[in-house]
Write an enzyme that holds these catalytic residues in place. Structure first.
Site, mmCIF file in Angstrom:
data_model
loop_
_atom_site.group_PDB
_atom_site.id
_atom_site.type_symbol
_atom_site.label_atom_id
_atom_site.label_comp_id
_atom_site.label_asym_id
_atom_site.label_seq_id
_atom_site.Cartn_x
_atom_site.Cartn_y
_atom_site.Cartn_z
ATOM 1 N N GLU A 1 11.707 15.642 14.752
ATOM 2 C CA GLU A 1 12.088 15.471 13.346
ATOM 3 C C GLU A 1 11.479 16.640 12.558
ATOM 4 O O GLU A 1 10.305 16.957 12.722
ATOM 5 C CB GLU A 1 11.505 14.133 12.856
ATOM 6 C CG GLU A 1 11.999 13.739 11.494
ATOM 7 C CD GLU A 1 11.429 12.375 11.043
ATOM 8 O OE1 GLU A 1 10.361 11.976 11.533
ATOM 9 O OE2 GLU A 1 12.064 11.735 10.196
ATOM 10 N N LYS B 1 0.864 -1.187 0.000
ATOM 11 C CA LYS B 1 0.000 0.000 0.000
ATOM 12 C C LYS B 1 0.896 1.231 0.000
ATOM 13 O O LYS B 1 1.541 1.551 0.996
ATOM 14 C CB LYS B 1 -0.892 0.047 1.244
ATOM 15 C CG LYS B 1 -1.914 1.157 1.136
ATOM 16 C CD LYS B 1 -2.137 1.929 2.419
ATOM 17 C CE LYS B 1 -1.330 3.153 2.618
ATOM 18 N NZ LYS B 1 -1.675 4.326 1.802
ATOM 19 N N CYS C 1 14.477 10.510 5.953
ATOM 20 C CA CYS C 1 14.579 10.071 7.349
ATOM 21 C C CYS C 1 16.019 10.152 7.857
ATOM 22 O O CYS C 1 16.241 10.213 9.054
ATOM 23 C CB CYS C 1 14.066 8.648 7.470
ATOM 24 S SG CYS C 1 14.831 7.561 6.267
ATOM 25 N N GLU D 1 10.942 0.643 9.532
ATOM 26 C CA GLU D 1 11.897 1.705 9.181
ATOM 27 C C GLU D 1 11.205 3.014 9.520
ATOM 28 O O GLU D 1 10.340 3.476 8.781
ATOM 29 C CB GLU D 1 12.234 1.635 7.683
ATOM 30 C CG GLU D 1 12.997 0.398 7.272
ATOM 31 C CD GLU D 1 14.450 0.413 7.745
ATOM 32 O OE1 GLU D 1 14.924 1.452 8.236
ATOM 33 O OE2 GLU D 1 15.110 -0.629 7.637
HETATM 34 P P1 NAP Z 1 3.327 8.230 7.828
HETATM 35 O O1 NAP Z 1 2.324 9.279 8.091
HETATM 36 O O2 NAP Z 1 3.653 7.289 8.911
HETATM 37 O O3 NAP Z 1 2.833 7.475 6.506
HETATM 38 C C1 NAP Z 1 3.548 6.423 5.936
HETATM 39 C C2 NAP Z 1 2.581 5.406 5.377
HETATM 40 O O4 NAP Z 1 1.770 4.935 6.443
HETATM 41 C C3 NAP Z 1 1.625 5.957 4.318
HETATM 42 O O5 NAP Z 1 1.425 4.977 3.339
HETATM 43 C C4 NAP Z 1 0.358 6.178 5.102
HETATM 44 O O6 NAP Z 1 -0.826 6.072 4.348
HETATM 45 C C5 NAP Z 1 0.407 5.033 6.070
HETATM 46 N N1 NAP Z 1 -0.441 5.210 7.260
HETATM 47 C C6 NAP Z 1 -0.991 6.345 7.748
HETATM 48 N N2 NAP Z 1 -1.731 6.053 8.842
HETATM 49 C C7 NAP Z 1 -1.653 4.729 9.030
HETATM 50 C C8 NAP Z 1 -2.212 3.826 9.994
HETATM 51 N N3 NAP Z 1 -2.973 4.256 10.993
HETATM 52 N N4 NAP Z 1 -1.926 2.514 9.871
HETATM 53 C C9 NAP Z 1 -1.141 2.062 8.875
HETATM 54 N N5 NAP Z 1 -0.587 2.863 7.941
HETATM 55 C C10 NAP Z 1 -0.840 4.182 8.029
HETATM 56 O O7 NAP Z 1 4.718 8.846 7.408
HETATM 57 P P2 NAP Z 1 4.993 9.939 6.314
HETATM 58 O O8 NAP Z 1 4.722 11.268 6.892
HETATM 59 O O9 NAP Z 1 4.330 9.593 5.048
HETATM 60 O O10 NAP Z 1 6.549 9.711 6.055
HETATM 61 C C11 NAP Z 1 7.489 10.384 6.784
HETATM 62 C C12 NAP Z 1 8.021 9.544 7.931
HETATM 63 O O11 NAP Z 1 8.596 8.363 7.390
HETATM 64 C C13 NAP Z 1 9.142 10.247 8.649
HETATM 65 O O12 NAP Z 1 9.013 10.052 10.033
HETATM 66 C C14 NAP Z 1 10.386 9.565 8.103
HETATM 67 O O13 NAP Z 1 11.494 9.662 8.946
HETATM 68 C C15 NAP Z 1 9.905 8.172 7.907
HETATM 69 N N6 NAP Z 1 10.754 7.465 6.920
HETATM 70 C C16 NAP Z 1 11.596 6.511 7.387
HETATM 71 C C17 NAP Z 1 12.442 5.842 6.505
HETATM 72 C C18 NAP Z 1 13.383 4.781 7.010
HETATM 73 O O14 NAP Z 1 13.910 4.038 6.183
HETATM 74 N N7 NAP Z 1 13.619 4.663 8.308
HETATM 75 C C19 NAP Z 1 12.420 6.145 5.148
HETATM 76 C C20 NAP Z 1 11.537 7.125 4.707
HETATM 77 C C21 NAP Z 1 10.697 7.777 5.614
HETATM 78 P P3 NAP Z 1 -1.656 7.337 3.786
HETATM 79 O O15 NAP Z 1 -1.384 7.329 2.368
HETATM 80 O O16 NAP Z 1 -3.054 7.047 4.088
HETATM 81 O O17 NAP Z 1 -1.124 8.541 4.479
#
Ligand code: NAP
Length: 466
Positions: A366, A157, A266, A232
């Site tokens: 962050e 997804k 990230c 991650e």
């Molecule tokens: P996010 O809000 O956690 O969203 C990531 C994914 O999770 C999206 O597909 C989102 O879907 C989904 N999601 C949202 N709510 C959810 C729920 N309740 N249950 C399951 N999935 C859910 O993160 P983001 O803002 O998109 O991305 C930024 C974050 O990702 C930052 O904290 C960054 O550091 C982290 N990141 C980490 C890495 C790593 O390798 N460690 C790499 C890249 C990014 P929707 O489309 O519905 O929003």
């Protein structure tokens, strides 16, 4: 009723495409299809799986330019970065196409004359992935390639802001001959995917890249069916510049790690911690270089910094900048915005803040935006204390040419990834992942495929009795 999601260009607010959301019934059908496909895919021999991954990689390479354009339109990153991400995404497919052929077991020297002790590796089963918008190609292939190589089937997804890149990659995989039910994409809200995936007894593993709070909810909801999880999650990377560092190199690499993808990575440096004897010089040089970075629509080849992804992201970043200024930070570059609420685009000019202090939000949260706060230290232990003072533990960087300083820093920083005189640390063949609340498990390298394997131990007794 079919729900439609509009995918918008964050640089202009224009609609790029519309996609249909899957209903819960359709998602459950895909889960069942993925489970059924696993029974066959796991028996497809490793060399065949490798060959199909190789074909997928070739097709993605062939379509690099059009995928990069789609990525820039839905994510906003400059075209050069999108092309780089396609190469990076392909490098995971290539690496795991080879690793598929190296899933060795072992024979353990026995403690008894009449026993043979065997260990073999097996795919975990159907894997469900949830991926973020900031790297729509690489975060998917970094999971899908090792999963398919291991013999797992896979359902992903993507983030609703950036589904198009993922959908295109999955189409190309099918064109390459990977069966449709072996690699599937679903379109739905994160919360729905999270619930359906974690509740399903047909899914054996959840792999997630995204924010730490969502990661924690997925870990909790995976407990009921004892699913394996790879997480991650977020980061808050420190970047330490020691007294003896090559300042030109440190500035240049700070730009690389801080401002890639408009600071929405990230692993991007979030706190710049510089020795007090060189902090003013470093800050001036960083500000001068930052002012040269051109902000604009990523489709313009001269753009280096694109928009931030949406209004929520913009507001969070501005809150951190305002809070820092109110508490005494000095703006050396940027601090200005180009925003149109009606159209829906949000550009933040890359910003350097001097005199950052521990009481500022930006030193603890962050940022996920193009802002570089600089603080100073007097002793190495103080730098380490500042660096480790966070629940996160993903990436850390430091600059020094003194091996004793470097050794002390690498040994004492509580981070899964360390860049020593290096701001660009990612590669398909190295383990990527965080300590503490930055995650569980590693992706990439030989560690990355382990996450998709079960270990089976067999003790064969009575070998000498017949
Ligand atoms: P996010 O809000 O956690 O969203 C990531 C994914 O999770 C999206 O597909 C989102 O879907 C989904 N999601 C949202 N709510 C959810 C729920 N309740 N249950 C399951 N999935 C859910 O993160 P983001 O803002 O998109 O991305 C930024 C974050 O990702 C930052 O904290 C960054 O550091 C982290 N990141 C980490 C890495 C790593 O390798 N460690 C790499 C890249 C990014 P929707 O489309 O519905 O929003």
């Amino acid at each position: 009723m079919t729900e439609i999601v509009q995918v918008k260009n964050p640089a202009t607010g224009e609609v790029v495409d519309e996609i249909k959301r899957d209903t819960e019934a359709q998602i459950n059908e895909k889960i069942e299809a993925g489970y059924t496909a696993f029974q066959t895919w796991k028996k497809t021999n490793a060399h065949k799986r490798s060959e199909l991954l190789g074909k997928w990689s070739s097709l993605v390479r062939e379509h690099k330019e059009s995928i990069a354009e789609v990525m820039t339109k839905e994510n906003g990153k400059p075209l050069a970065e999108s092309r780089g991400e396609v190469d990076y995404a392909v490098s995971y497919i290539d690496w795991y196409a080879e690793e598929a052929k190296r899933l060795y077991g072992r024979i353990i020297p026995s403690h008894a004359d009449d026993k043979q002790l065997e260990v073999t590796k097996h795919p975990v089963g159907l894997v469900a992935a949830i991926t973020p918008w900031n790297f729509p190609a690489a975060m998917m292939t970094r999971k899908a390639a090792p999963a398919l190589a291991a013999g797992c089937t896979f359902i992903v997804k993507p983030a609703e802001e950036t589904p198009l890149t993922t959908i295109r990659l999955v189409e190309l995989a099918h064109e390459a001959g990977i069966p449709e039910d072996v690699l599937q994409v679903v379109s739905t809200r994160g919360s729905i995917a999270g619930r359906l995936f974690t509740e399903s007894k047909l899914i054996n593993k959840i792999t997630f890249t995204g924010s730490t709070p969502i990661g924690k909810t997925l870990i909790k909801s995976s407990a009921d069916t004892v699913k394996s999880v790879t997480m991650e999650l977020g980061g808050h990377a420190p970047l330490i510049v020691a007294e003896d560092a090559n300042i030109d190199l440190a500035v240049q690499q700070t730009i690389v790690t801080k401002f890639r993808n408009a600071g929405q990575t990230c692993v991007c440096a979030n706190r710049i911690i510089v020795h007090e004897s060189i902090v003013d010089r470093f800050a001036e040089q960083l500000a001068a270089e930052t002012k040269k970075l051109k902000v604009g629509n990523g489709l313009d080849e001269s753009t280096v910094i694109g928009p931030v992804i949406n209004k929520g992201a913009y507001e969070k970043i501005v809150e951190q900048i305002d809070d820092a200024i109110a508490k005494g930070a000095k703006v050396l570059a940027g601090g200005s915005y180009d925003v149109d609420d009606e159209k829906g685009y949000y550009f933040i000019h890359p910003t350097v803040l001097a005199k950052a202090t521990d009481d500022m939000l930006i030193m603890h949260e962050e940022t996920f935006g193009p802002v570089a706060p600089i603080t100073s230290f007097s002793s190495l232990d103080e730098a380490i204390k500042i660096a480790n003072d966070t629940p996160y533990g993903l990436a850390a960087y430091f600059f020094t040419n003194d091996y004793r300083t470097g050794t002390y820093l690498k040994d004492n920083l509580d981070y899964g990834i360390i860049g020593w005189n290096d701001g660009a640390v990612s590669a398909a063949h190295v383990p990527f992942g965080g300590m503490k609340e930055s995650g569980l498990g590693r992706e990439g390298g030989m560690e990355g495929i382990e996450a998709y394997l079960e270990t089976k131990y067999v003790s064969i007794g009575s070998l000498l009795t017949e």
